[in-house]
Motif scaffolding. Structure first.
Motif, PDB file in Angstrom:
ATOM      1  N   THR A  22      55.550  45.393  30.107  1.00 12.34           N
ATOM      2  CA  THR A  22      56.644  44.458  30.359  1.00 12.34           C
ATOM      3  C   THR A  22      56.229  43.037  29.996  1.00 12.34           C
ATOM      4  O   THR A  22      57.004  42.290  29.383  1.00 12.34           O
ATOM      5  N   LEU A  23      55.022  42.636  30.360  1.00 11.26           N
ATOM      6  CA  LEU A  23      54.558  41.296  29.987  1.00 11.26           C
ATOM      7  C   LEU A  23      54.519  41.133  28.479  1.00 11.26           C
ATOM      8  O   LEU A  23      54.978  40.124  27.931  1.00 11.26           O
ATOM      9  N   ASP A  24      53.984  42.111  27.786  1.00  8.91           N
ATOM     10  CA  ASP A  24      53.882  42.028  26.331  1.00  8.91           C
ATOM     11  C   ASP A  24      55.269  41.981  25.690  1.00  8.91           C
ATOM     12  O   ASP A  24      55.499  41.209  24.750  1.00  8.91           O
ATOM     13  N   ASP A  25      56.183  42.784  26.197  1.00 12.76           N
ATOM     14  CA  ASP A  25      57.540  42.785  25.636  1.00 12.76           C
ATOM     15  C   ASP A  25      58.242  41.450  25.822  1.00 12.76           C
ATOM     16  O   ASP A  25      59.132  41.093  25.041  1.00 12.76           O
ATOM     17  N   HIS A  26      57.871  40.731  26.881  1.00 14.34           N
ATOM     18  CA  HIS A  26      58.479  39.424  27.129  1.00 14.34           C
ATOM     19  C   HIS A  26      57.607  38.291  26.591  1.00 14.34           C
ATOM     20  O   HIS A  26      57.773  37.129  26.985  1.00 14.34           O
ATOM     21  N   ASP A  27      56.703  38.647  25.682  1.00  7.85           N
ATOM     22  CA  ASP A  27      55.852  37.667  25.001  1.00  7.85           C
ATOM     23  C   ASP A  27      55.036  36.826  25.974  1.00  7.85           C
ATOM     24  O   ASP A  27      54.818  35.629  25.766  1.00  7.85           O
ATOM     25  N   LYS A  28      54.553  37.470  27.044  1.00 10.31           N
ATOM     26  CA  LYS A  28      53.627  36.823  27.976  1.00 10.31           C
ATOM     27  C   LYS A  28      52.220  37.312  27.654  1.00 10.31           C
ATOM     28  O   LYS A  28      51.988  38.517  27.517  1.00 10.31           O
ATOM     29  N   LEU A  29      51.295  36.405  27.541  1.00 12.47           N
ATOM     30  CA  LEU A  29      49.915  36.773  27.267  1.00 12.47           C
ATOM     31  C   LEU A  29      49.248  37.168  28.580  1.00 12.47           C
ATOM     32  O   LEU A  29      49.184  36.371  29.515  1.00 12.47           O
ATOM     33  N   TYR A  30      48.780  38.408  28.654  1.00 12.11           N
ATOM     34  CA  TYR A  30      48.106  38.878  29.857  1.00 12.11           C
ATOM     35  C   TYR A  30      46.600  38.805  29.656  1.00 12.11           C
ATOM     36  O   TYR A  30      46.046  39.426  28.745  1.00 12.11           O
TER      37      TYR A  30
END
Length: 676
Positions: free
Chosen positions: A306-314
């Motif tokens: 979900t983070l990756d799909d929303h362009d959040k760098l984890y």
């Protein structure tokens, strides 16, 4: 200077003035010329800078550089300057992410004795406007100072708050306070509303709340939203200065990690609000503490896909206790004082025994991050964590591997989408073991089953259902109003879905087994007593939950596992163009999940529970936790090179033999890609 995240060939990179940087970084509570220059020499170019002098949870200051928020509207940023100057001297062309802590300082608590300490009792002060405004003004002043003096070498900021700076509200355990009560009345719109007592919040009984406990449900939602909205308040204030020209991050959203009570007490259940916010660019968490032995898999704490799909760098934080990590530290800022106390550093009992163990854990977390296109930083907590030539050579090697793989188009090859959520957990008692089993322990089952999977949050369920996954695993959807939408997406798809324990059972607070039947399409009955443990492959497994208990009683379903008393525990059924599998337990054996996945057409990379595989379209990571050679299955035959140690392995007829070695991790790439 403009910084943003850019997706290049499938991977998010830190874009600084149109130059892309690998998101591999360094952090330390005790940065010094030696460890900064060691990581810089290894090739690291992104560094975190902790700017707070507050006392940590173990009783020693986070930073030895001192405090910068020294009074009401009074700031001394020389502490930040001294540290930044040290970083710049020892990492001259690197970029930095100052970490700014918004918590109450000692002087603030002395001036306001009626105010709770935000570090320990975050939810109880979160609605206090005076503290929020003061903390926000300090935070913005610190950002302005850093931007004015060091802006050309700063790529972002992290906002820290709450217990261990991870936005936990650990100390209050959901308890009330006059400030929190006032916030609750505003939240409910009812001037006579009161939060339930701790006794009522901690009430034991069946797994799910009863219909007369709506006050507990509402209080729990309020508690979690208090934390998420506080994070977003500070993020919005920070963006009023940054204007989205630098990255902004927090530690938060540890859905899979905290287990039964802490998941509720710490206020993490409303994480989606933060994950979906455009004001947040980065999320970080440590590598899972429950998966740190050398025979464990690596595991995320968060819904990473979900983070990756929303362009959040984890950023996964590697903070394992390495073999060189110190076991104790001296407290106090005055390094010349003779009365400094010795403080033991937690975790020493799980310390790696030697460099081989340390390197195995380092590479295991690295191949997990590589497979999932996640970022990683090495946390040299109190200095000395990575003090060996072998570890620094490994850091340098991982950076080189990342750059090589960064030239290859990379995407997920997972056939399984795992759907998890926080909101359904409001319906469960925190005294039950549900969160531990269905969220924390399910990660071991997923790793051991030998299949690739992606972790989604429920807010992205609709998008996941449109993607070419072959199996959907719904792990904790107890409050699920619209099961019809899921059925509609699955109908005639040829896919499979696995439902665990009590899907839709507690929707809107109404406990109904018929809701499970509607969700799963199977005839499920509620049992008056426990059926005992699940019997699978001559093993008896008990997941340890109180009532409600369920079993399958459907003549059209195919039993896959039974309870100790002979009742059907797991069964599958063909519905309208797709297959539905229901498990009446909150977890299931990894071998059974592998069996269900294989039936769904999922590619199985490993049949061995202790050979963990981390694949994507560019490479295949493998961690062999056994003491023997390992066989894995690959979809393409050919010669594969191990990018970690350089060995070559041949896959024939879909099988590849990996000879055992001291470094148990492999990162395999087909030879046709050699040189990229």
């Amino acid at each position: 200077m403009k910084v943003k995240l850019t997706r290049h060939l499938g991977r998010l990179k830190v874009n600084i003035d149109d130059k892309l940087y690998e998101p591999l970084s360094f952090k330390s509570f005790r940065p010094n010329p030696r460890n900064v220059s060691e990581f810089y020499s290894a090739g690291v170019r992104l560094f975190s800078v902790l700017t707070t002098g507050l006392t940590s949870a173990i009783g020693v200051p986070y930073s030895l550089y001192g405090e910068s928020w020294i009074g009401d509207g009074q700031y001394d940023f020389s502490a930040i300057d001294r540290q930044m100057d040290m970083f710049l001297e020892n990492a001259p062309d690197a970029y930095f992410a100052p970490m700014i802590q918004v918590d109450t300082r000692d002087w603030y608590l002395k001036a306001h004795p009626d105010k709770p300490n935000s570090f320990t009792h975050l939810s109880q002060i979160a609605h206090d406007e005076q503290w929020r405004l003061a903390a926000a003004e300090y935070m913005k002043a610190a950002i302005r100072h850093c931007e004015e003096k060091y802006g050309e070498c700063i790529y972002g900021y992290f906002l820290l708050g709450g217990t261990t700076t991870e936005w936990f509200s650990n100390g209050d355990k959901e308890a009330s306070h006059p400030i929190k009560e006032a916030g609750y009345r505003k939240w409910t719109g009812d001037d006579s509303a009161h939060l339930p007592s701790l006794e009522r919040l901690n009430r034991e009984g069946n797994v799910f709340l009863c219909s007369d406990e709506s006050d507990v449900y509402n209080a729990r939602r309020f508690h979690a939203q208090t934390i998420s909205e506080l994070i977003l308040y500070f993020a919005k204030e920070a963006q009023s200065v940054l204007k989205h020209k630098k990255l902004l991050g927090v530690y938060y959203g540890y859905l899979f990690e905290l287990g039964t009570e802490r998941l509720y007490n710490d206020g993490s259940l409303d994480y989606e609000r933060v994950f979906f916010s455009r004001d947040i660019d980065m999320i970080s968490s440590p590598s899972s503490y429950g998966y740190r032995k050398t025979d464990d898999p690596s595991a995320f704490m968060v819904t990473h896909r979900t983070l990756d799909d929303h362009d959040k760098l984890y950023f996964l934080e590697f903070d394992h206790i390495t073999h060189t990590a110190p076991e104790q530290i001296l407290d106090g800022l005055d390094l010349t004082a003779s009365n400094r106390s010795i403080v033991k550093i937690p975790g020493s009992k799980s310390r790696c025994k030697n460099e081989t163990e340390t390197l195995n854990l380092m590479y295991r977390d690295f191949i997990l991050c590589n497979a999932n296109r996640a970022a990683l930083w090495w946390f040299d907590m109190f200095d000395g964590w990575f003090r060996s030539d072998g570890m620094m050579a490994a850091v340098s090697h991982m950076l080189k591997i990342s750059k090589l793989l960064g030239a290859i188009e990379t995407k997920s090859v997972s056939d399984i989408a795992v759907i998890a959520e926080g909101e359904s957990m409001y319906r469960a008692r925190k005294s039950a073991r549900l969160a531990t089993e269905c969220l924390s322990n399910i990660r071991r089952t997923l790793a051991e089953c030998g299949c690739a999977y992606d972790l989604y949050s429920i807010g992205d369920c609709g998008e996941a259902l449109l993607r070419p996954y072959k199996l959907y695993v719904f792990v904790n959807q107890y409050d699920l109003p619209d099961t019809d939408a899921i059925h509609k997406r699955l109908r005639n798809s040829g896919k499979s879905v696995l439902w665990l324990y009590a899907p839709a059972y507690a929707t809107s607070g109404e406990l109904s087994v018929s809701a499970i039947q509607k969700a799963t399409g199977l005839c499920v009955t509620e049992q008056s007593a426990s059926n005992g443990g699940m019997v699978y492959e001559d093993r008896l497994i008990d997941y340890g939950l109180n009532a409600p208990y369920f079993a399958v009683e459907d003549p059209c379903a195919v039993p896959l596992a039974y309870f100790e008393n002979g009742a059907v525990a797991v069964a599958s059924k063909q519905l309208a163009g797709y297959r539905s599998v229901y498990a009446s337990t909150c977890n299931l054996p990894s071998g059974l999940l592998r069996q269900i996945a294989a039936k769904a057409g999922v590619f199985v990379y490993s049949d061995n529970n202790f050979v963990y595989v981390y694949p994507n379209s560019a490479s295949v990571g493998v961690y062999n936790a056994t003491d023997e050679d390992a066989v894995i299955h690959l979809p393409e035959d050919g010669v594969y090179t191990d990018m970690i140690e350089g060995g070559k392995y041949t896959c024939k007829d879909g099988n590849l033999l990996l000879t055992k070695k001291k470094i148990r991790s492999y990162l395999l790439i087909r030879e046709k890609r050699k040189g990229l």
